[in-house]
Design an enzyme around this catalytic site. Structure first.
Site, PDB file in Angstrom:
ATOM      1  NE  ARG A 298      60.779 -16.974  47.545  1.00  0.00           N
ATOM      2  CZ  ARG A 298      59.520 -16.889  47.148  1.00  0.00           C
ATOM      3  NH1 ARG A 298      59.280 -17.243  46.079  1.00  0.00           N
ATOM      4  NH2 ARG A 298      58.702 -15.970  47.978  1.00  0.00           N
ATOM      5  NE  ARG A 414      57.956 -16.658  41.830  1.00  0.00           N
ATOM      6  CZ  ARG A 414      57.632 -16.678  43.145  1.00  0.00           C
ATOM      7  NH1 ARG A 414      57.502 -15.429  43.741  1.00  0.00           N
ATOM      8  NH2 ARG A 414      57.433 -17.680  43.682  1.00  0.00           N
ATOM      9  CB  SER A 419      54.840 -14.978  41.773  1.00  0.00           C
ATOM     10  OG  SER A 419      54.547 -15.067  42.968  1.00  0.00           O
ATOM     11  CG  LEU A 420      51.116 -13.118  44.614  1.00  0.00           C
ATOM     12  CD1 LEU A 420      50.355 -12.528  45.953  1.00  0.00           C
ATOM     13  CD2 LEU A 420      50.552 -13.987  43.982  1.00  0.00           C
TER      14      LEU A 420
END
Length: 660
Positions: A298, A414, A419-420
């Site tokens: 990202r 990240r 994240s989840l």
């Protein structure tokens, strides 16, 4: 001795997972949430959750490669043992969620469907359409409700965490919170407090985060002794819908399903996007990063989109920065089955159907890699000791941090769909350690002492609120306008591109805004659902975290992950002569090692009573996978990688005993 209890602050995936796990262990849990649990920000997560799976194993994938992708994508800034443990737990977590009834998408044969996310070459991401977070949240909420019926969980929805209560020995003994309807302030006795309160996106004014993601719970812990780590690492998601009120996420899953990012080669080409032939389209991510294409990490995608629009002048529109995210080449039935949730959001807020017309998107503040400093207990094989009470514990004994509000798992950047995983992993993993912590507490005749401490803390918060009301005078500052100015300043100075002069100016402005925020006029001084008090208090609590972000970014003179300073970039190798290329690569690797010697460290912020941060640095555990250059798309990457591998082999050989 009264019954032992644990207070969990935050009703998202991390908080629900922790609550479920501890209830299974027979621990009584008070679950506190600023919003109704089903409105927690986790419900907004779209794209999926990562783990190695049967499909990727057949292609040569394993948990070690998941670990490697995660630390490489995060620029090696995370301690590796927690990341290793998370990667190895991931397949079991997905299987657990499947058994709990999460409606993951399936292939025609009935197997869980998988998609690719950025920073990996494997389809590791399980998903439930484009509403994965919602489905995971509902499944965990269902389990917590079951334990609520059993009497092991008590929910407090619509309560605002005001502070931890810390005794004279520095041990957390509970918390103070406020009911957002009745405005009652009361204390909660707890033998451990777990903060699972999410990120701090509202410090930037507009972000993809929900209205509850203001960072206030974390900030209030900082004022009572907790430390904050790596605050400067803020993820700006490459694809969001710009809006006047907030930024709406267009998930990475759109690119994972084949979406293509492009701009017309002619600036502001007046033709409709579908009338522009391929030859006149600039698929810049695919051209610059042929291995990963549109699924580069990202931070890379964000900078490229920013650069194409701002520096190269190729924005799709002349008066608004944006690029095309194109899904129109994908069959409509596939789009509706896998991405219907986000396509409907785009259509609702723009009036255009992304099945027929490419979406117009631009980067937006999305996630905080930094957060509360948390500890871990390493095992000999480089994993974690699952029952150790220091896992996820802050430097305040008895105060724990999990989910987005801790700093352990993502380093400088990240990877999408991690994240989840990190939220659910930390929620499940903290349970056994909490049980050990509770068992270690001495039976005490001192409950009355703690009751007195808790009552005193609640009285202090009540007095602070009364003073806040009495000090409010007509003609004072408007908290909503101050928040708007804070967001503008933070967005300008501490997002995609950072400059020391601009950061210095922003820090001075934020200090000024902090002073002004102490002189706000309250438009409502009532004692019932007083949103003005709640908002103003949260605004004031944004400043310690905002200062930590700016000070950390100002001090860190390098480029690492989401933290990008053009003045400290390391350019590629341009020479054509082989000998010169080799010489430049050697010099590049020398500079890279010097940079890591100085900056491969976590930024640690401690705070005084006024919320002013002081920075120090902590070494990072990189003992499992040696740090290496992050070479996505860099010119001359091949020769740099060759030199670096030779150096690493030489180091490995030097470690071998003589005669081996």
């Amino acid at each position: 001795m009264s019954q032992q209890r644990v207070l969990v602050v935050g009703g998202g995936l991390a908080g629900l997972a922790a609550t479920m796990k501890m209830a299974e262990q027979g621990i009584h849990v008070d679950l506190m949430s600023l919003t109704p649990v089903k409105r927690s920000h986790s419900v907004c997560a779209q794209g999926g959750i990562n783990s190695v799976n049967d499909l990727t194993r057949q292609q040569g994938d394993d948990e070690w490669l998941h670990l490697d992708d995660t630390v490489y994508g995060g620029d090696f800034l995370q301690h590796q043992p927690p990341v290793k443990e998370m990667a190895y737990w991931a397949p079991r977590i997905i299987n657990l969620l499947d058994r709990l009834g999460v409606p993951f998408n399936r292939t025609e044969e009935g197997f869980r469907d998988q998609r690719r996310f950025g920073g990996t070459l494997y389809k590791r991401t399980a998903f439930a359409g484009a509403t994965t977070g919602q489905q995971l949240l509902y499944a965990l909420d269902e389990q917590v409700r079951r334990w609520e019926v059993e009497g092991l969980v008590t929910k407090y929805e619509g309560w605002d965490f005001l502070r931890p209560v810390v005794d004279a020995d520095g041990q957390c003994r509970g918390a103070v919170a406020q009911n957002l309807v009745t405005m009652e302030i009361r204390s909660f006795r707890a033998d451990a407090v777990i903060l699972a309160s999410g990120g701090c996106g509202l410090i930037y004014g507009r972000s993809t985060m929900s209205m509850a993601c203001n960072g206030s719970a974390v900030s209030r812990a900082l004022r009572h002794g907790a430390r904050y780590a790596n605050g400067e690492f803020i993820q700006v998601h490459p694809t969001a819908i710009p809006g006047a009120d907030k930024l709406r996420l267009m998930s990475e899953s759109a690119r994972g399903e084949g979406g293509r990012v492009w701009v017309p080669r002619k600036p502001q080409d007046p033709r409709a996007p579908r009338d522009i032939p391929d030859a006149d389209r600039y698929y810049f991510l695919e051209e610059r990063y042929p291995t990963y294409g549109n699924l580069v990490p990202r931070d890379i995608a964000t900078r490229e989109i920013f650069n194409v629009c701002v520096n190269e002048g190729l924005s799709v529109e002349s008066d608004k920065q944006c690029v095309y995210l194109d899904l129109t080449h994908i069959e409509r039935s596939e789009l509706d089955r896998k991405l219907g949730g986000i396509l409907n959001i785009y259509e609702k807020f723009t009036g255009e159907n992304p099945r027929d017309t490419p979406m117009k998107i631009f980067p937006g503040v999305h996630y905080s890699m930094g957060g509360l400093w948390a500890d871990y207990a390493r095992t000999a094989d480089g994993g974690l000791d699952p029952g150790n009470p220091i896992n996820q514990q802050t430097n305040v004994p008895g105060l724990y941090a999990i989910g987005e509000c801790d700093y352990q798992y993502h380093g400088g950047n990240r990877l999408g769909a991690n994240s989840l995983l990190s939220c659910i992993f930390t929620g499940l993993f903290v349970g056994p350690g909490i049980e050990t912590h509770l068992n270690s507490l001495k039976a005490s005749a001192g409950d009355e002492q703690y009751d007195s401490l808790l009552k005193s803390a609640a009285a202090e918060e009540t007095a602070t609120e009364k003073a806040m009301i009495s000090d409010s005078k007509p003609g004072g500052e408007n908290p909503y306008l101050i928040h708007q100015e804070l967001g503008q300043e933070m967005t300008k100075a501490a997002t995609v591109v950072r400059d020391n002069d601009q950061l210095t100016g922003a820090l001075a402005k934020v200090n000024e805004l902090c002073e002004r925020a102490n002189n706000c006029s309250l438009s409502d001084t009532g004692a019932w659902t007083n949103q003005n008090i709640t908002y103003t208090r949260a605004l004031r609590d944004m400043f310690p975290v905002a200062k930590a972000i700016l000070k950390g970014a100002l001090a860190r003179d390098e480029c690492r992950g989401a933290h990008f300073k053009p003045a400290f970039t390391m350019p590629g190798i341009e020479a054509d002569d082989p000998a010169e290329r080799r010489r430049q690569a050697e010099a590049w690797c020398d500079a890279f090692e010097q940079k890591n010697d100085k900056w491969l460290k976590s930024t640690i912020a401690t705070f005084d009573a006024n919320g002013e941060p002081t920075l120090s640095y902590e070494d990072v555990d990189t003992s499992l996978i040696p740090p290496r250059p992050r070479l996505y798309g860099l010119v001359g990457a091949e020769v740099i990688e060759e030199v670096w591998k030779e150096r690493q082999r030489a180091k490995d050989d030097a470690k071998q005993p003589a005669g081996v």
